[in-house]
Design an enzyme around this catalytic site. Structure first.
Site, mmCIF file in Angstrom:
data_model
loop_
_atom_site.group_PDB
_atom_site.id
_atom_site.type_symbol
_atom_site.label_atom_id
_atom_site.label_comp_id
_atom_site.label_asym_id
_atom_site.label_seq_id
_atom_site.Cartn_x
_atom_site.Cartn_y
_atom_site.Cartn_z
ATOM 1 N N ASN A 9 -52.633 5.013 84.851
ATOM 2 C CA ASN A 9 -51.810 6.075 85.469
ATOM 3 C C ASN A 9 -52.077 7.369 84.175
ATOM 4 O OD1 ASN A 9 -50.026 8.366 85.858
ATOM 5 N ND2 ASN A 9 -48.257 7.107 85.265
ATOM 6 N N TRP A 10 -52.967 8.035 84.692
ATOM 7 C CA TRP A 10 -53.651 9.259 83.454
ATOM 8 C C TRP A 10 -52.494 10.197 83.361
ATOM 9 C CZ3 TRP A 10 -59.139 10.223 85.025
ATOM 10 C CH2 TRP A 10 -60.145 9.005 85.161
ATOM 11 N N LYS A 11 -51.421 10.390 84.172
ATOM 12 C CA LYS A 11 -50.432 11.452 84.012
ATOM 13 C C LYS A 11 -51.399 12.833 83.628
ATOM 14 C CE LYS A 11 -47.344 7.991 81.983
ATOM 15 N NZ LYS A 11 -46.397 7.493 81.029
ATOM 16 N N GLU A 99 -40.601 9.453 84.965
ATOM 17 C CA GLU A 99 -40.982 10.629 84.564
ATOM 18 C C GLU A 99 -40.458 11.682 85.675
ATOM 19 O OE1 GLU A 99 -44.914 10.320 82.959
ATOM 20 O OE2 GLU A 99 -43.947 8.949 81.511
ATOM 21 N N GLU A 169 -41.003 -0.914 85.562
ATOM 22 C CA GLU A 169 -41.249 -0.061 84.163
ATOM 23 C C GLU A 169 -39.974 0.411 83.403
ATOM 24 O OE1 GLU A 169 -45.633 1.902 84.572
ATOM 25 O OE2 GLU A 169 -44.044 3.338 85.264
ATOM 26 N N GLY A 175 -44.317 4.483 77.039
ATOM 27 C CA GLY A 175 -45.036 5.502 75.899
ATOM 28 C C GLY A 175 -44.321 5.214 74.469
ATOM 29 N N SER A 215 -45.943 0.367 77.570
ATOM 30 C CA SER A 215 -46.498 -0.130 76.344
ATOM 31 C C SER A 215 -47.516 -1.283 76.623
ATOM 32 C CB SER A 215 -45.645 -0.220 75.384
ATOM 33 O OG SER A 215 -45.190 1.104 74.882
ATOM 34 N N GLY A 236 -50.314 3.535 81.208
ATOM 35 C CA GLY A 236 -50.358 4.760 80.792
ATOM 36 C C GLY A 236 -51.222 5.100 79.623
ATOM 37 N N GLY A 237 -50.859 5.237 78.385
ATOM 38 C CA GLY A 237 -51.693 5.334 77.330
ATOM 39 C C GLY A 237 -53.194 4.734 77.313
HETATM 40 P P1 PGA Z 1 -47.315 3.585 78.751
HETATM 41 O O1 PGA Z 1 -47.119 4.287 80.390
HETATM 42 O O2 PGA Z 1 -48.323 2.402 79.185
HETATM 43 O O3 PGA Z 1 -47.969 4.860 78.151
HETATM 44 O O4 PGA Z 1 -46.387 3.188 78.101
HETATM 45 C C1 PGA Z 1 -46.820 3.308 81.364
HETATM 46 C C2 PGA Z 1 -46.354 4.238 82.605
HETATM 47 O O5 PGA Z 1 -45.682 5.186 82.462
HETATM 48 O O6 PGA Z 1 -46.996 3.797 83.975
#
Ligand code: PGA
Length: 252
Positions: A9-11, A99, A169, A175, A215, A236-237
């Protein structure tokens, strides 16, 4: 069908050029080194067509949107419909990321509508659930997750539900660098699978893909994915760097 999946998920990150570089790197690498599980990238909407073009040439890469409108079409400025996603051959879409729930006040009812719209176009929802830190500290995390599942997904019939991927999640892990322990992840995933079994029966529960997110990184992916009820990750990250995402995809 239950699968091992890693979804990135690149957001709201990356320029077009950077996004294309990342998709190109992943496509090239995975063509040579087939991963054991399925790989999905979830770029911002403006890059979906580019990513979908790469995916059409790849036997490994799949593309997901990060969000969809709860409406069919019409006067909803700024929104993107399930039909539009399908027009770009997008076959997955994240729904209810924390989010979206938190910053855009998306409600369970809206999320249930979004799921319905996606399924109308045979797009697989990646439905996110998870408790906040406060909810966990109050020992309310199981109730929260149960309510999110019931309100967002359990209106579906068995056939419809069989097309859904779930991502657990915990909000406190997203994050933050604070990852759920393998025991915490397994405990919640088993609980979720149990709820699905109660509602839809054991066969469907055993066939449901449940991803962990929050994370997850190249160092902890293996130990998380080794759990019986953890079928992969929503990343994510660590999905923003090809090298890290590849390592995670190779953690099965
Ligand atoms: P993260 O995000 O890996 O940066 O914690 C996960 C997500 O929001 O899907």
């Amino acid at each position: 069908m239950r699968k091992n999946i890693v979804a990135g998920n690149w957001k709201m990150n990356k320029s077009f050029e950077q996004a294309e570089d990342l998709v190109a790197d992943l496509t090239e690498y995975f063509e040579e080194n087939k991963p054991k599980g399925e790989v999905i990238v979830c770029p911002p909407n403006l890059y979906l067509e580019m990513a979908s073009d790469y995916a059409s040439e790849s036997s490994v890469l799949n593309v997901s949107a990060q969000n969809v409108s709860e409406y069919d079409n019409g006067a909803y400025t700024g929104e993107i419909s399930a039909e539009m996603l399908k027009g770009l051959d997008i076959n997955h879409c994240i729904v209810g990321h924390s989010e979206r729930r938190q910053y855009f006040n998306e409600t369970d009812q809206q999320l249930a509508n979004k799921v319905d719209k996606l399924l109308d176009f045979s797009i697989i929802p990646i439905f996110c659930i998870g408790e906040s830190l406060e909810e966990r500290e109050k020992n309310n995390h199981f109730n929260v997750v149960k309510a999110q599942l019931e309100n967002g997904l359990f209106h579906l019939n068995s056939d419809e539900f069989s097309n859904v991927i779930i991502a657990y999640e915990p909000v406190w892990a997203i994050g933050t660098g604070v990852v759920a322990t393998p025991e915490q992840a397994q405990e919640m995933h088993a609980y979720i699978r149990g709820l699905i079994a109660e509602k839809y029966g054991n066969n469907i529960a055993n066939d449901t893909t449940i991803l962990y997110g929050g994370s997850c990184n190249p160092k902890n992916a293996k130990i998380l994915f080794a759990n019986k009820d953890v079928d992969g990750g929503l990343i994510g990250g660590a999905s923003l760097k090809a090298e890290d995402f590849i390592k995670i995809a190779e953690s099965f």
